[in-house]
Motif scaffolding. Structure first.
Motif, PDB file in Angstrom:
ATOM      1  N   PRO B  82       0.793  -1.232   0.000  1.00 25.19           N
ATOM      2  CA  PRO B  82       0.000   0.000   0.000  1.00 25.19           C
ATOM      3  C   PRO B  82       0.832   1.292   0.000  1.00 25.19           C
ATOM      4  CG  PRO B  82       0.002  -1.005   2.174  1.00 25.19           C
ATOM      5  CD  PRO B  82       0.740  -1.949   1.273  1.00 25.19           C
ATOM      6  N   THR B  83       0.273   2.322  -0.605  1.00 28.88           N
ATOM      7  CA  THR B  83       0.873   3.659  -0.652  1.00 28.88           C
ATOM      8  C   THR B  83      -0.270   4.644  -0.484  1.00 28.88           C
ATOM      9  OG1 THR B  83       2.256   2.766  -2.436  1.00 28.88           O
ATOM     10  CG2 THR B  83       2.466   5.103  -1.974  1.00 28.88           C
ATOM     11  N   HIS B  84      -0.377   5.278   0.674  1.00 23.99           N
ATOM     12  CA  HIS B  84      -1.574   6.075   0.933  1.00 23.99           C
ATOM     13  C   HIS B  84      -1.622   7.424   0.223  1.00 23.99           C
ATOM     14  CE1 HIS B  84      -3.384   3.782   4.570  1.00 23.99           C
ATOM     15  NE2 HIS B  84      -3.194   3.032   3.528  1.00 23.99           N
ATOM     16  N   VAL B 111      -0.891 -11.852  -0.192  1.00 26.23           N
ATOM     17  CA  VAL B 111      -0.341 -11.473   1.108  1.00 26.23           C
ATOM     18  C   VAL B 111      -0.573  -9.975   1.195  1.00 26.23           C
ATOM     19  CG1 VAL B 111       1.757 -11.205   2.471  1.00 26.23           C
ATOM     20  CG2 VAL B 111       1.450 -13.243   1.031  1.00 26.23           C
ATOM     21  N   ALA B 112      -1.358  -9.545   2.196  1.00 23.95           N
ATOM     22  CA  ALA B 112      -1.626  -8.110   2.317  1.00 23.95           C
ATOM     23  C   ALA B 112      -0.639  -7.481   3.290  1.00 23.95           C
ATOM     24  CB  ALA B 112      -3.057  -7.895   2.803  1.00 23.95           C
ATOM     25  N   ASN B 113       0.147  -6.558   2.803  1.00 24.61           N
ATOM     26  CA  ASN B 113       1.050  -5.842   3.691  1.00 24.61           C
ATOM     27  C   ASN B 113       0.390  -4.589   4.242  1.00 24.61           C
ATOM     28  OD1 ASN B 113       3.194  -7.550   3.725  1.00 24.61           O
ATOM     29  ND2 ASN B 113       4.461  -6.385   2.305  1.00 24.61           N
ATOM     30  N   GLY B 114       0.898  -4.132   5.369  1.00 24.46           N
ATOM     31  CA  GLY B 114       0.425  -2.886   5.951  1.00 24.46           C
ATOM     32  C   GLY B 114       1.361  -1.747   5.590  1.00 24.46           C
ATOM     33  N   ARG B 115       1.265  -0.688   6.340  1.00 24.35           N
ATOM     34  CA  ARG B 115       2.172   0.437   6.129  1.00 24.35           C
ATOM     35  C   ARG B 115       2.239   1.241   7.422  1.00 24.35           C
ATOM     36  NH1 ARG B 115      -0.251   5.290   7.368  1.00 24.35           N
ATOM     37  NH2 ARG B 115       0.880   6.479   5.791  1.00 24.35           N
ATOM     38  N   ASP B 136      -3.488  -9.561  10.310  1.00 24.39           N
ATOM     39  CA  ASP B 136      -2.312 -10.366  10.620  1.00 24.39           C
ATOM     40  C   ASP B 136      -1.166 -10.115   9.635  1.00 24.39           C
ATOM     41  OD1 ASP B 136      -0.812 -12.088  12.099  1.00 24.39           O
ATOM     42  OD2 ASP B 136      -1.465 -13.875  10.990  1.00 24.39           O
ATOM     43  N   ILE B 137      -0.878  -8.847   9.426  1.00 20.08           N
ATOM     44  CA  ILE B 137       0.186  -8.508   8.473  1.00 20.08           C
ATOM     45  C   ILE B 137       1.538  -8.992   8.985  1.00 20.08           C
ATOM     46  CG2 ILE B 137      -0.998  -6.510   7.475  1.00 20.08           C
ATOM     47  CD1 ILE B 137       0.808  -4.751   9.299  1.00 20.08           C
ATOM     48  N   THR B 138       2.401  -9.395   8.026  1.00 25.47           N
ATOM     49  CA  THR B 138       3.762  -9.802   8.387  1.00 25.47           C
ATOM     50  C   THR B 138       4.794  -8.903   7.710  1.00 25.47           C
ATOM     51  OG1 THR B 138       3.680 -11.425   6.603  1.00 25.47           O
ATOM     52  CG2 THR B 138       3.202 -12.215   8.828  1.00 25.47           C
ATOM     53  N   GLY B 139       4.265  -7.932   6.952  1.00 23.95           N
ATOM     54  CA  GLY B 139       5.168  -6.996   6.288  1.00 23.95           C
ATOM     55  C   GLY B 139       4.527  -5.632   6.163  1.00 23.95           C
ATOM     56  N   VAL B 140       5.356  -4.615   5.927  1.00 26.76           N
ATOM     57  CA  VAL B 140       4.844  -3.264   5.675  1.00 26.76           C
ATOM     58  C   VAL B 140       5.586  -2.649   4.511  1.00 26.76           C
ATOM     59  CG1 VAL B 140       4.039  -2.617   7.991  1.00 26.76           C
ATOM     60  CG2 VAL B 140       6.460  -2.324   7.391  1.00 26.76           C
ATOM     61  N   LYS B 141       4.879  -1.732   3.861  1.00 21.61           N
ATOM     62  CA  LYS B 141       5.525  -0.909   2.845  1.00 21.61           C
ATOM     63  C   LYS B 141       5.733   0.457   3.469  1.00 21.61           C
ATOM     64  CE  LYS B 141       6.206   0.838  -1.498  1.00 21.61           C
ATOM     65  NZ  LYS B 141       5.171   0.917  -2.507  1.00 21.61           N
ATOM     66  N   GLY B 172       5.729  -8.869  15.452  1.00 21.95           N
ATOM     67  CA  GLY B 172       6.031  -9.953  14.509  1.00 21.95           C
ATOM     68  C   GLY B 172       5.805  -9.551  13.061  1.00 21.95           C
ATOM     69  N   ILE B 173       6.026  -8.286  12.777  1.00 27.51           N
ATOM     70  CA  ILE B 173       5.987  -7.804  11.383  1.00 27.51           C
ATOM     71  C   ILE B 173       7.442  -7.752  10.917  1.00 27.51           C
ATOM     72  CG2 ILE B 173       5.375  -5.869   9.878  1.00 27.51           C
ATOM     73  CD1 ILE B 173       3.273  -5.094  12.062  1.00 27.51           C
ATOM     74  N   GLU B 174       7.815  -8.717  10.096  1.00 27.94           N
ATOM     75  CA  GLU B 174       9.247  -8.911   9.857  1.00 27.94           C
ATOM     76  C   GLU B 174       9.803  -8.258   8.601  1.00 27.94           C
ATOM     77  OE1 GLU B 174       9.718 -13.119   9.838  1.00 27.94           O
ATOM     78  OE2 GLU B 174       9.556 -13.282  12.020  1.00 27.94           O
ATOM     79  N   ASN B 175       8.924  -8.016   7.626  1.00 20.82           N
ATOM     80  CA  ASN B 175       9.430  -7.573   6.325  1.00 20.82           C
ATOM     81  C   ASN B 175       9.110  -6.111   6.060  1.00 20.82           C
ATOM     82  OD1 ASN B 175      10.324 -10.250   5.744  1.00 20.82           O
ATOM     83  ND2 ASN B 175       8.173 -10.773   5.384  1.00 20.82           N
ATOM     84  N   ILE B 176      10.135  -5.315   5.965  1.00 19.32           N
ATOM     85  CA  ILE B 176       9.980  -3.875   5.770  1.00 19.32           C
ATOM     86  C   ILE B 176      10.364  -3.554   4.322  1.00 19.32           C
ATOM     87  CG2 ILE B 176      10.576  -1.587   6.680  1.00 19.32           C
ATOM     88  CD1 ILE B 176       9.550  -3.566   8.869  1.00 19.32           C
ATOM     89  N   HIS B 177       9.361  -3.244   3.516  1.00 19.31           N
ATOM     90  CA  HIS B 177       9.633  -2.904   2.118  1.00 19.31           C
ATOM     91  C   HIS B 177       9.754  -1.391   2.003  1.00 19.31           C
ATOM     92  CE1 HIS B 177       8.460  -6.871   0.280  1.00 19.31           C
ATOM     93  NE2 HIS B 177       7.951  -6.995   1.493  1.00 19.31           N
ATOM     94  N   ALA B 178      10.914  -0.911   1.682  1.00 21.43           N
ATOM     95  CA  ALA B 178      11.111   0.535   1.568  1.00 21.43           C
ATOM     96  C   ALA B 178      11.135   0.932   0.105  1.00 21.43           C
ATOM     97  CB  ALA B 178      12.425   0.931   2.246  1.00 21.43           C
ATOM     98  N   HIS B 179      10.259   1.864  -0.239  1.00 25.57           N
ATOM     99  CA  HIS B 179      10.275   2.369  -1.610  1.00 25.57           C
ATOM    100  C   HIS B 179      11.453   3.323  -1.748  1.00 25.57           C
ATOM    101  CE1 HIS B 179       8.550   4.214  -5.355  1.00 25.57           C
ATOM    102  NE2 HIS B 179       9.355   5.164  -4.942  1.00 25.57           N
ATOM    103  N   LYS B 180      12.374   2.952  -2.615  1.00 24.67           N
ATOM    104  CA  LYS B 180      13.485   3.854  -2.899  1.00 24.67           C
ATOM    105  C   LYS B 180      13.551   4.003  -4.408  1.00 24.67           C
ATOM    106  CE  LYS B 180      14.966   4.566   1.305  1.00 24.67           C
ATOM    107  NZ  LYS B 180      14.945   5.916   1.881  1.00 24.67           N
TER     108      LYS B 180
END
Lengths: 269, 353
Positions: B82-84, B111-115, B136-141, B172-180
């Motif tokens: 997601p990107t708000h 797989v739905a990621n949060g932010r 129950d997200i396990t990753g965020v953008k 327990g949110i392990e995956n951090i996706h950083a937009h670069k």
């Protein structure tokens, strides 16, 4: 440069201005939209690949373009206009009124010169990669490359900016295209091409990385001495920088093409 | 499932969106410029006969998305990012909740990621808790170049960001996706800067940092950091289309990634709907390094490596048991709808030769 100022002459001069992120000429990149000569004024319009290309980069290109065009004799004033950019008004006004970047964008943090310096350093690394590759390809060993100086390549009194294009009246190039490096205590001569070394020095000299004929030609990205031991790692890092610039150049080229296509379509409609 | 020379390749598309840039939803000119910029990326790299019109592109329904990803696109599992961009869009551009609806409807497919955005303070931390509790997200953008009030961006190595990263560890949110990658402004401040990843990755060794768009135009800084931080990964979105338009350049970028990060830390992503996975996956799966590139970088992009990049590496991060999941998907509603049963939907055996 003698003779009348033509749009072609203006473009030739603008060829010295680079996109600081890609280290390529803004003319070659197709950014120049139009050149109008109405002496003593010259008006240049340019457009970048996207509306949000970094304003700092746009600023550097616009100020460099204005400065280069105003060096042409007969030109008293160059007006540089940025089009289709989120900050086209601020940049066009600021550059033509001779304002500073900080005055134009009061909410910007950091200063534009440090950004320019960082990008110049990257351009230098990329050019170092191409220069070192050419020297290795010609047959020099890493040990021999780390010991090079401008003097050893007969490049201590050369105008690098003119290299590659300028030709003397007698038809001979101003700058040597190749030279012979003597190795193994002077017993073996290896002929090496110099084009990419000229390009490297054209960046290294203004940055103060090479100031004297006896300075080491190359160094590490951290400014340390290049040695036979760190040579390979440094070579890989400079290769990475060159790949990045080239890759980003590809992205910008496609965006530019797509945007130009859309603009032209809009004009037809 | 993509079939390559008779072998099944399980595909996790690590980067997809369900966005709304319809004119009604745009409230700031930045919103219009944002989608136009995306559209330039779309038309710049998409084969002409596969391009969407701008109207199709502004927003699309879930049917089209499901069909493009799983029906024609070879994708087995997709991760929504997601990107708000609330300053630009009335209802946001690409929301956690809209994305999560897809995962609720097709739990094995999405797989739905949060932010999060550390400038949201205490409220933002509670919102992160809500996302965990509800989906129950396990990753965020995370989108460090996003505008918020007077701020034009934030850094992952700031004190506030660290508080959020600690929250991720706790939840327990392990995956951090950083937009670069492409961004809107921050003037002379370099929003493409990947340097903040370095400190964050060192300080949070239990989190995985996926640098989307492999840091382009900062591939060099990114690789240098990733070479030293084992928990930093590279998301291929934006680099992948080079496989279609400039295969040699794609080989160089891939050569660098394999050289500096190795084959276990590169993740495929289409960035849908910027690009459609169908042609993109075909291009990446048939891409080859030239003999010169193999010699230069000392790496291979063979079937084993492709399987890792296309799915196995992401499956590792998102705890997807590939054989088990493939079995489940083989006769799920989507496979049935698109006639995918049997998994045999790639090009004919040997056709990639």
């Amino acid at each position: 440069m003698a003779g009348p100022i033509t749009p072609t002459a203006v473009r030739e001069r603008l060829d010295r201005v680079t996109d600081p992120e890609l280290d390529r000429s803004i003319v070659a990149l197709g950014y120049i939209e139009s050149v109008d000569v109405d002496l003593p004024e010259v008006r240049v319009e340019f457009c970048l690949p996207t509306a949000w290309c970094s304003p700092a980069f746009a600023w550097m290109m616009a100020t460099d373009a204005r400065r280069e065009v105003e060096t042409l004799s007969g030109v008293e004033r160059a007006v540089v206009v940025l089009t289709d950019h989120m900050h086209e008004e601020e940049i066009t006004r600021g550059v033509n009124e001779g304002m500073s970047f900080e005055a134009t964008f009061p909410d910007a943090d950091g200063d534009v010169e440090s950004v320019r310096r960082d990008l110049d350093e990257k351009a230098l690394l990329s050019r170092q990669y191409h220069a070192v590759s050419a020297l290795l390809d010609a047959g020099l060993t890493p040990e021999q490359v780390v010991g090079l100086t401008p003097e050893r390549l007969n490049l201590d009194h050369v105008d690098d900016a003119a290299a590659g294009s300028a030709v003397r009246a007698d038809g001979a190039p101003e700058t040597p295209e190749a030279t012979t490096v003597f190795v193994r205590e002077g017993t073996v001569g290896i002929t090496v091409p110099l084009e990419s070394t000229h390009s490297y020095l054209a960046k290294a000299r203004p940055l103060g990385v090479v100031t004297d004929g006896s300075d080491p030609l190359f160094r590490t990205p951290d400014g340390e001495t290049l040695t036979a031991e760190n040579f390979e790692r440094v070579y890989h890092r400079t290769r990475l920088t060159a790949t990045n610039m080239d890759g980003q150049g590809g992205i910008c080229a496609y965006l530019h093409e797509a945007r130009q296509g859309r603009r032209h379509l809009a004009e037809v409609e | 499932m993509y079939r390559y020379k008779g072998e099944d390749v399980f595909v996790v598309d690590g980067h997809v969106h369900h966005w709304d840039a319809s004119e009604e939803n745009i409230k700031h000119e930045g919103g219009e410029q944002f989608i136009q910029c995306f559209y330039d990326y779309h038309t710049g790299f998409t084969p002409e006969d596969r391009q969407w019109t701008i109207d199709e592109y502004r927003t699309y329904d879930t049917d089209r998305m499901v069909s493009d990803l799983f029906g024609s696109g070879y994708v087995d599992v997709a991760v929504t990012q997601p990107t708000h961009l609330d300053e630009f869009y009335e209802e946001g551009f690409n929301r956690v909740d809209t994305n999560a609806e897809l995962a609720e409807q097709y739990p094995d497919r999405f797989v739905a990621n949060g932010r999060f955005d550390p400038r949201e303070g205490e409220e933002g931390l509670e919102e992160l808790e809500r996302q965990k509790a509800e989906y129950d997200i396990t990753g965020v953008k995370v989108y460090t170049a996003e505008w918020r009030g007077d701020s034009k961006g934030w850094r992952l190595d700031s004190e506030e960001a660290f508080e959020y990263l600690q929250k991720c560890v706790d939840l327990g949110i392990e995956n951090i996706h950083a937009h670069k990658g492409p961004t809107i402004r921050p003037l002379n401040k370099d929003a493409f800067d990947v340097a903040d990843i370095d400190d964050a990755a060192t300080s949070f060794p239990d989190l995985n940092f996926v640098v989307e768009h492999i840091g382009l135009p900062r591939l060099d800084d990114f690789c240098w950091i990733a070479a030293q931080e084992p928990n930093v990964y590279g998301g291929l979105a934006v680099a992948a289309p080079f496989a279609q338009v400039r295969p040699k350049k794609f080989g160089e970028i891939l050569g660098e990634l394999l050289f500096w990060l190795g084959e276990d830390r590169i993740l495929f992503g289409s960035d849908y709907a910027i690009w459609e996975p169908e042609w993109l996956i075909e291009a990446v799966m048939t891409a080859e390094l030239t003999p010169e590139q193999r010699a230069e970088y000392g790496v291979e992009f063979d079937l084993e490596t492709k399987k890792k990049v296309m799915g196995e590496n992401a499956a590792e991060l998102y705890d997807i048991d590939i054989p088990k999941r493939a079995d489940t998907l083989q006769d799920d509603a989507i496979s049935e709808e698109f006639g995918l049963t049997g998994g045999d939907i790639g090009p004919e055996e040997g056709a990639a030769d």
